[in-house]
Design a protein around this motif. Structure first.
Motif, PDB file in Angstrom:
ATOM      1  N   ALA A 185       0.843  -1.193   0.000  1.00 54.82           N
ATOM      2  CA  ALA A 185       0.000   0.000   0.000  1.00 54.82           C
ATOM      3  C   ALA A 185       0.878   1.243   0.000  1.00 54.82           C
ATOM      4  N   GLU A 186       0.414   2.256  -0.687  1.00 56.46           N
ATOM      5  CA  GLU A 186       1.161   3.519  -0.706  1.00 56.46           C
ATOM      6  C   GLU A 186       1.212   4.145   0.681  1.00 56.46           C
ATOM      7  N   ILE A 187       0.121   4.001   1.451  1.00 55.38           N
ATOM      8  CA  ILE A 187       0.042   4.631   2.774  1.00 55.38           C
ATOM      9  C   ILE A 187       0.153   3.521   3.808  1.00 55.38           C
ATOM     10  N   ASP A 188       1.371   3.158   4.157  1.00 57.78           N
ATOM     11  CA  ASP A 188       1.582   2.001   5.026  1.00 57.78           C
ATOM     12  C   ASP A 188       2.853   2.199   5.835  1.00 57.78           C
ATOM     13  N   ARG A 189       2.713   2.209   7.141  1.00 57.01           N
ATOM     14  CA  ARG A 189       3.882   2.359   7.998  1.00 57.01           C
ATOM     15  C   ARG A 189       4.403   1.009   8.501  1.00 57.01           C
ATOM     16  N   MET A 190       3.660  -0.065   8.291  1.00 56.79           N
ATOM     17  CA  MET A 190       4.156  -1.392   8.651  1.00 56.79           C
ATOM     18  C   MET A 190       5.145  -1.879   7.600  1.00 56.79           C
ATOM     19  N   SER A 191       4.745  -1.774   6.328  1.00 52.60           N
ATOM     20  CA  SER A 191       5.647  -2.059   5.204  1.00 52.60           C
ATOM     21  C   SER A 191       5.463  -0.925   4.203  1.00 52.60           C
ATOM     22  N   SER A 192       6.269   0.103   4.374  1.00 49.75           N
ATOM     23  CA  SER A 192       6.152   1.298   3.547  1.00 49.75           C
ATOM     24  C   SER A 192       6.565   0.974   2.111  1.00 49.75           C
ATOM     25  N   PRO A 193       6.214   1.839   1.153  1.00 55.22           N
ATOM     26  CA  PRO A 193       6.671   1.630  -0.218  1.00 55.22           C
ATOM     27  C   PRO A 193       8.189   1.476  -0.316  1.00 55.22           C
ATOM     28  N   GLU A 194       8.915   2.193   0.539  1.00 57.09           N
ATOM     29  CA  GLU A 194      10.374   2.047   0.519  1.00 57.09           C
ATOM     30  C   GLU A 194      10.784   0.636   0.907  1.00 57.09           C
ATOM     31  N   ILE A 215       2.690  -1.883  -5.730  1.00 54.51           N
ATOM     32  CA  ILE A 215       2.269  -0.941  -4.697  1.00 54.51           C
ATOM     33  C   ILE A 215       1.011  -0.223  -5.197  1.00 54.51           C
ATOM     34  N   PHE A 216      -0.063  -0.372  -4.438  1.00 60.41           N
ATOM     35  CA  PHE A 216      -1.341   0.215  -4.827  1.00 60.41           C
ATOM     36  C   PHE A 216      -1.419   1.656  -4.327  1.00 60.41           C
ATOM     37  N   PRO A 217      -1.722   2.600  -5.219  1.00 63.37           N
ATOM     38  CA  PRO A 217      -1.774   4.012  -4.808  1.00 63.37           C
ATOM     39  C   PRO A 217      -3.019   4.342  -3.987  1.00 63.37           C
ATOM     40  N   LYS A 218      -2.866   5.296  -3.093  1.00 65.14           N
ATOM     41  CA  LYS A 218      -3.976   5.905  -2.342  1.00 65.14           C
ATOM     42  C   LYS A 218      -4.708   4.927  -1.427  1.00 65.14           C
ATOM     43  N   VAL A 219      -4.057   3.830  -1.041  1.00 65.49           N
ATOM     44  CA  VAL A 219      -4.689   2.908  -0.100  1.00 65.49           C
ATOM     45  C   VAL A 219      -3.782   2.741   1.124  1.00 65.49           C
TER      46      VAL A 219
END
Length: 254
Positions: A185-194, A215-219
């Motif tokens: 997910a684009e908005i994810d602090r558990m497994s961020s896009p990075e 990576i799915f945007p805006k989710v």
């Protein structure tokens, strides 16, 4: 090991509102399937029991009675798989406090660790093999993704999918031995896009392993099984992810 565990708990305190957001309203009678003991665990079973192909769905912390999770299992069953959603938490899924706080999560995770989930899922897969299933896929959501990535390091499953994973490391990904799809997910602090990009880079070095990273945007974290079914903007990316999962299993679980 002790410093690592303390770090994990610190990370949980930091991200818990997102990790636990949109908790489902559990419904033990949801879905088209049935609940029976399977591999020693109460499990939601759906699809033809005579299918030689199976998919195990490893839940997030909210457990196997989540209606959207069971709906996804029904979708997988409709594609020709025998789908199994085990109760890895023994009727004790995570329940946020009445005041909405998540202070109890670290203590709950100590009791319901992914290590125990991994031992349990191996028994479930053995039960599938004993009933004549010839190929097994596994998909893990959040907590469940760590269980599934452990499976993917061996030969008990033929393909794996990780959806918005939690606790998965680059070293885990480097040890993968089966075709794997990672849906982030684009908005994810558990497994961020990075972090997900690091997973992709690690897989790029494993030319012998088929892989797919998206990576799915805006989710946000949890979007595949904890979305608002009345919100078209939430349903669309979730269904796209479900389609990707089904295509992955159709290609590699056969």
């Amino acid at each position: 090991m002790r410093p690592k565990r303390l770090l994990v708990l610190k990370d949980i305190r930091h991200v818990r509102p997102q990790c636990c957001s949109n908790p489902p309203t559990l419904n033990p009678t949801s879905g088209f399937g049935r609940v029976e003991k399977f591999g020693g665990l109460n499990s939601y079973l759906t699809g033809s029991p005579n299918s030689k192909l199976a998919v195990v769905l490893v839940c997030d912390i909210f457990g196997y009675e989540a209606p959207i999770l069971r709906k996804l299992a029904d979708k997988i069953a409709a594609a020709g798989f025998f789908a199994v959603v085990p109760d890895f938490f023994y009727a004790d899924p995570y329940v946020p406090a009445a005041d909405g706080s998540f202070d109890s999560l670290p203590a709950w995770l100590k009791v319901h660790g992914t290590e125990k989930g991994f031992e349990d899922v191996k028994v479930v897969i053995e039960a599938l093999q004993n009933k004549g299933v010839s190929a097994v896929g596994a998909v893990g959501f959040c907590w469940g993704a760590k269980v599934v990535v452990e499976l993917s390091k061996g030969d008990s499953v033929q393909a794996a999918v990780l959806a918005h994973p939690s606790f998965v490391t680059v070293d885990d990904i480097k040890a993968v031995k089966v075709p794997i799809s990672i849906l982030g997910a684009e908005i994810d602090r558990m497994s961020s896009p990075e972090v997900v990009n690091q997973f992709e880079e690690a897989l790029a070095y494993k030319k012998e392993i088929k892989s797919h990273v998206k990576i799915f945007p805006k989710v946000s974290h949890g979007w595949t099984v904890r979305y608002d079914a009345s919100n078209e903007e939430a349903v669309k990316p979730a269904e796209e992810a479900h389609k990707d999962m089904l295509e992955w299993f159709a290609n590699y679980v056969k």
